[in-house]
Motif scaffolding. Structure first.
Motif, short mmCIF file in Angstrom:
data_model
loop_
_atom_site.label_atom_id
_atom_site.label_comp_id
_atom_site.label_asym_id
_atom_site.label_seq_id
_atom_site.Cartn_x
_atom_site.Cartn_y
_atom_site.Cartn_z
N PRO A 157 66.47 13.18 56.90
CA PRO A 157 65.83 12.33 55.90
C PRO A 157 66.02 12.91 54.50
CG PRO A 157 64.17 13.63 57.04
CD PRO A 157 65.47 13.88 57.76
N ALA A 158 66.02 12.04 53.51
CA ALA A 158 66.22 12.48 52.12
C ALA A 158 64.90 13.03 51.58
CB ALA A 158 66.73 11.33 51.27
N VAL A 159 64.53 14.22 52.05
CA VAL A 159 63.27 14.85 51.65
C VAL A 159 63.51 16.33 51.37
CG1 VAL A 159 60.89 15.37 52.32
CG2 VAL A 159 61.94 13.23 53.06
N GLY A 160 62.91 16.82 50.28
CA GLY A 160 62.95 18.25 49.98
C GLY A 160 64.36 18.83 49.92
N ASN A 161 64.58 19.92 50.64
CA ASN A 161 65.86 20.62 50.60
C ASN A 161 66.99 19.87 51.31
OD1 ASN A 161 64.81 22.76 49.13
ND2 ASN A 161 64.21 23.89 50.98
N ALA A 173 72.39 15.94 41.63
CA ALA A 173 72.67 16.61 42.91
C ALA A 173 71.40 17.27 43.44
CB ALA A 173 73.77 17.66 42.72
N GLY A 174 71.27 17.24 44.77
CA GLY A 174 70.10 17.82 45.41
C GLY A 174 70.39 19.19 46.00
N PRO A 175 69.40 19.81 46.59
CA PRO A 175 69.56 21.16 47.18
C PRO A 175 70.63 21.23 48.26
CG PRO A 175 67.24 20.58 46.99
CD PRO A 175 68.01 19.34 46.70
N ALA A 176 70.85 20.12 48.99
CA ALA A 176 71.83 20.13 50.08
C ALA A 176 73.25 19.97 49.59
CB ALA A 176 71.50 19.01 51.08
N GLY A 177 73.43 19.73 48.29
CA GLY A 177 74.78 19.63 47.73
C GLY A 177 75.33 18.23 47.77
N ALA A 178 75.72 17.73 46.60
CA ALA A 178 76.25 16.37 46.51
C ALA A 178 77.75 16.36 46.77
CB ALA A 178 75.96 15.80 45.12
N PRO A 179 78.27 15.24 47.27
CA PRO A 179 79.73 15.12 47.45
C PRO A 179 80.42 15.01 46.10
CG PRO A 179 78.65 13.05 47.93
CD PRO A 179 77.55 14.05 47.72
N ALA A 180 81.75 15.06 46.11
CA ALA A 180 82.51 14.97 44.86
C ALA A 180 82.35 13.61 44.21
CB ALA A 180 83.99 15.26 45.14
#
Length: 216
Positions: free
Chosen positions: A91-95, A129-136
């Protein structure tokens, strides 16, 4: 003679003080504050503020001028102001957030057309971009609708769009999108004031369109 010389010096000092105050005041006006509403509107729709305005053709006999066409207000649909995507299967939550998109500015422009009214809706936003890293690259799904408000809302026209945003190393990228083809019938004067443009993110806009069935 002495009095005349003193008055001349005082006048010169007052003039210098006024000029200095004006220069300070002009320098304190930021470019954004000094920018006219027309310039901001042109900037949002991709135009250049230094372009000369093109004269508009006169309206047809019996028809109102183009700028008299009612253009509904534009607002963000409740619950559709942000779009977050999480890591695969998460889920798109937190890290677990890979990126999140938000809408920051909107504008609209309406003109008469053969089909009724053609609206240009401009949307500005930002992808972070989030903590999990955004794509290019990020696909941003959008939906724009014109709705007749009231006790029972009535959707007059609705269309899904998508725009691609290339992410940067900084992780915060602005985007601009302009829908040029939202067309809807001319409303009657009785209900025109209840019309409104809704914009927002719609993940379903990323779903592939259903293939047409082959004829037997």
């Amino acid at each position: 003679m002495v009095r005349e010389l003193r008055s001349s010096r005082n006048a010169l000092r007052r003039g210098t003080g006024i000029a200095l105050a004006l220069s300070v005041a002009l320098a304190s006006v930021s470019p954004v504050a000094a920018q006219s509403l027309t310039d901001r509107f042109k900037s949002l729709f991709g135009g250049k503020s230094d372009e000369a305005a093109q004269p508009k053709p006169p309206p047809a006999p019996g028809q109102p001028a183009e700028d008299e066409v009612d253009c509904p207000q534009v607002t963000v649909r409740a619950g559709a102001s942000t779009y977050a995507v999480g890591a695969a299967g998460k889920p798109a939550v937190g890290n677990e957030i890979r990126f999140q998109a938000t809408i920051t500015k909107m504008a609209r422009e309406c003109a008469r057309s053969a089909e009724g009214i053609t609206a240009r809706i401009g949307i500005q936003g930002r992808v972070i971009a989030g903590p999990a890293g955004a794509p290019a690259t990020v696909e941003v799904p959008l939906r724009i609708a014109v709705v007749q408000g009231g006790v029972g809302e009535k959707v007059i026209a609705s269309k899904a769009y998508r725009t691609t945003v290339e992410m940067s190393e900084g992780g915060s990228v602005p985007f601009t999108f302009v829908a040029e083809d939202l067309v809807y019938p001319m409303p009657s004067a009785k209900v025109a004031d209840s019309y409104i443009f809704y914009v927002g993110f719609d993940p379903q806009a990323l779903s592939p369109e259903p293939k047409a069935r082959k004829k037997k």
